[in-house]
Design a protein around this motif. Sequence first.
Motif, mmCIF file in Angstrom:
data_model
loop_
_atom_site.group_PDB
_atom_site.id
_atom_site.type_symbol
_atom_site.label_atom_id
_atom_site.label_comp_id
_atom_site.label_asym_id
_atom_site.label_seq_id
_atom_site.Cartn_x
_atom_site.Cartn_y
_atom_site.Cartn_z
ATOM 1 N N PHE A 69 0.824 -1.205 0.000
ATOM 2 C CA PHE A 69 0.000 0.000 0.000
ATOM 3 C C PHE A 69 0.861 1.259 0.000
ATOM 4 N N SER A 86 -8.981 5.021 -0.986
ATOM 5 C CA SER A 86 -8.581 3.610 -1.008
ATOM 6 C C SER A 86 -9.718 2.796 -0.396
ATOM 7 N N ALA A 100 -3.979 -0.953 4.835
ATOM 8 C CA ALA A 100 -4.078 0.309 4.098
ATOM 9 C C ALA A 100 -4.037 1.499 5.050
#
Length: 280
Positions: A69, A86, A100
């Motif tokens: 990520f 995201s 994330a």
Amino acid sequence: MPGPVAVITDSTACLPVPVAKRWGIGVIQVQLQVGEQFDEENRYDRDEVIGQLRAGAPVKTAPPEVAAFFWAFQDAASKGASAIVSVHISGRMSETVNAAREAAQQVNIPVHVLDSGTTGMSLGFAATSAAKVAAAGGQATRVIDAAERRFRSSREILYVDTLEFLRRGGRIGAAQAFLGSAFSIKPLLTLKNGEVAPLTRVPGQRRALTKLVDLAVDCAGDQDVEIAITRFGPDERDLEIGGRLRARLPRMVDSTLADASMILGAHLGPGALGITVSPV
């Protein structure tokens, strides 16, 4: 002038590669372990994974590394993105969203990490809607709104040949109530509150697939909808299901035939089919 908002999702979104490329959606690969091999899911041969599952080999899944990520976020920033949205698989099904979030803290532009509470093409449609708004110059709040509206309104309806693979992977959720059914009884499932949940049980595969279509039609109602049919493995039934849906959904504005993520396939098992109903 601020740059565009970048949109990133994960491989459980089942997005066809041309769709992701067209809208510039970054796709982070969730990881898969088959026997002694451990790698990102797109590095596996799909038929080989299906064969291993049928043979009873241990197949496990794992979230992406935080570094995956971080570098995706850094790449978007280096290309001039003003912010990143995201959007990912339900946090009750995977630690992907947490990876994330950890990476987002290390990036110098705003990163908005969304737990979709779902997966499959419900997630794929959300990412695509977000990317379309971003491509039109929408700011982060509008991109987030587009993703949230889509994943909250979409519905997954799933057919599996057996619940055994969900049981093995610990993702069975409330559908455990269906365990112990006779072999000829086929379960239909959905996603609710971020995890797999039971819908109904139907005797025989043919009746189960008919019921799958009926439930999708009921879910669509009189709305304009996009439909996705997702399969895990070669399957002629998807063409039949697509034909039935086209005949019964005059307000279906578009349809997609997608291969299920191998991550989802590892939990649903060979022969799984899904219909995503997504109001537009």
